[in-house]
Design a protein around this motif. Sequence first.
Motif, PDB file in Angstrom:
ATOM      1  N   ARG A 129       0.913  -1.405   0.011  1.00  0.00           N
ATOM      2  CA  ARG A 129       0.013  -0.085  -0.028  1.00  0.00           C
ATOM      3  C   ARG A 129       1.079   1.227   0.209  1.00  0.00           C
ATOM      4  NH1 ARG A 129      -5.372   0.400   3.005  1.00  0.00           N
ATOM      5  NH2 ARG A 129      -4.140   2.240   3.519  1.00  0.00           N
ATOM      6  N   VAL A 130       0.425   2.258  -0.798  1.00  0.00           N
ATOM      7  CA  VAL A 130       1.221   3.692  -0.902  1.00  0.00           C
ATOM      8  C   VAL A 130       1.213   4.144   0.574  1.00  0.00           C
ATOM      9  CG1 VAL A 130       1.076   5.793  -1.742  1.00  0.00           C
ATOM     10  CG2 VAL A 130       0.561   3.986  -3.292  1.00  0.00           C
ATOM     11  N   ASP A 131       0.284   4.234   1.234  1.00  0.00           N
ATOM     12  CA  ASP A 131       0.396   5.038   2.518  1.00  0.00           C
ATOM     13  C   ASP A 131       1.018   4.110   3.728  1.00  0.00           C
ATOM     14  OD1 ASP A 131      -1.365   2.950   3.078  1.00  0.00           O
ATOM     15  OD2 ASP A 131      -2.991   4.302   3.715  1.00  0.00           O
ATOM     16  N   SER A 132       1.666   3.191   3.286  1.00  0.00           N
ATOM     17  CA  SER A 132       2.381   2.180   4.275  1.00  0.00           C
ATOM     18  C   SER A 132       4.035   2.868   4.615  1.00  0.00           C
ATOM     19  CB  SER A 132       2.313   0.814   4.177  1.00  0.00           C
ATOM     20  OG  SER A 132       3.343   0.435   2.785  1.00  0.00           O
ATOM     21  N   THR A 133       4.399   3.395   3.314  1.00  0.00           N
ATOM     22  CA  THR A 133       5.806   3.957   3.520  1.00  0.00           C
ATOM     23  C   THR A 133       5.885   5.472   4.268  1.00  0.00           C
ATOM     24  OG1 THR A 133       5.691   5.243   1.402  1.00  0.00           O
ATOM     25  CG2 THR A 133       6.349   2.990   1.323  1.00  0.00           C
ATOM     26  N   PRO A 134       7.083   5.787   4.836  1.00  0.00           N
ATOM     27  CA  PRO A 134       6.903   6.949   5.733  1.00  0.00           C
ATOM     28  C   PRO A 134       6.823   8.306   4.817  1.00  0.00           C
ATOM     29  CG  PRO A 134       8.707   5.451   6.360  1.00  0.00           C
ATOM     30  CD  PRO A 134       8.026   4.875   5.357  1.00  0.00           C
ATOM     31  N   GLU A 135       7.647   8.134   3.493  1.00  0.00           N
ATOM     32  CA  GLU A 135       7.496   9.137   2.631  1.00  0.00           C
ATOM     33  C   GLU A 135       5.947   9.531   2.209  1.00  0.00           C
ATOM     34  OE1 GLU A 135       9.370   6.493   1.867  1.00  0.00           O
ATOM     35  OE2 GLU A 135      11.320   7.458   2.801  1.00  0.00           O
ATOM     36  N   TRP A 136       5.383   8.465   1.778  1.00  0.00           N
ATOM     37  CA  TRP A 136       4.017   8.844   1.315  1.00  0.00           C
ATOM     38  C   TRP A 136       3.055   9.145   2.489  1.00  0.00           C
ATOM     39  CZ3 TRP A 136       2.337   9.869  -3.042  1.00  0.00           C
ATOM     40  CH2 TRP A 136       3.091   9.732  -4.450  1.00  0.00           C
ATOM     41  N   GLN A 137       3.109   8.668   3.724  1.00  0.00           N
ATOM     42  CA  GLN A 137       2.392   8.712   4.940  1.00  0.00           C
ATOM     43  C   GLN A 137       2.610  10.522   5.416  1.00  0.00           C
ATOM     44  OE1 GLN A 137      -0.019   6.822   6.065  1.00  0.00           O
ATOM     45  NE2 GLN A 137      -0.704   8.763   7.031  1.00  0.00           N
ATOM     46  N   LYS A 138       3.780  11.020   4.918  1.00  0.00           N
ATOM     47  CA  LYS A 138       4.133  12.433   5.423  1.00  0.00           C
ATOM     48  C   LYS A 138       3.364  13.242   4.292  1.00  0.00           C
ATOM     49  CE  LYS A 138       7.705  15.752   5.863  1.00  0.00           C
ATOM     50  NZ  LYS A 138       6.857  16.827   6.221  1.00  0.00           N
ATOM     51  N   TYR A 139       3.494  12.683   2.857  1.00  0.00           N
ATOM     52  CA  TYR A 139       2.758  13.371   1.903  1.00  0.00           C
ATOM     53  C   TYR A 139       1.321  13.671   2.360  1.00  0.00           C
ATOM     54  CZ  TYR A 139       0.610  14.194  -2.563  1.00  0.00           C
ATOM     55  OH  TYR A 139      -0.374  14.563  -3.583  1.00  0.00           O
ATOM     56  N   ILE A 140       0.637  12.444   2.465  1.00  0.00           N
ATOM     57  CA  ILE A 140      -0.799  12.507   2.951  1.00  0.00           C
ATOM     58  C   ILE A 140      -0.932  13.303   4.171  1.00  0.00           C
ATOM     59  CG2 ILE A 140      -2.740  10.892   3.858  1.00  0.00           C
ATOM     60  CD1 ILE A 140      -1.167   8.706   2.238  1.00  0.00           C
TER      61      ILE A 140
END
Length: 181
Positions: free
Chosen positions: A1-12
């Motif tokens: 899942r995209v939102d499982s990486t720290p970078e994407w979670q920060k983006y979200i």
Amino acid sequence: RVDSTPEWQKYIDDFQGVTLIEWINHKNKTVNSISCNRQTQAFIPDDIRTQIEDWGIYNEKLVKLAKQNLKEKFAFVGIQEYFDLSLDLFSATFALNSIDATNYTTNLNTKKTKDTKYDLDEEVLAIVREKNKMDLELYEYAKELFFERLHKINKSVLWQNRIQTFETISNIKDSCVQHFS
């Protein structure tokens, strides 16, 4: 899942609740590369693509390269608005049997209506168009390429039909000559 990486979670987390205008005008390079000219980026080699700081700025050289790659490296180009013709061109390009588009174009959700919640006012739409100018140009080029290739295939098919017709007439003529001789 995209939102499982720290970078994407920060983006979200950072962009939750921002307006479309705030998002598309953001100076963050990652956000910019997501929000502007995504199709053009898809046709640019990574070593060039990753060097671009602002994908919202029109760059004639990048569009030219994207067009060149589309034309030279893709045997088939399909257009969503011409889905049935795209399937025909796909079949002809790769010498496949015709594909019946009915199974792919029948609206199974007949009760669904067009929702207006995604309609944009003219000012916002103008900004989106400006920030995606390369994609709009690439799309127009892709349509030209699509119809050019469709025309070439159609000419070939018509020529084959003409040859078959002449051969059939010739065979009938020969049969008649033999029968009446």
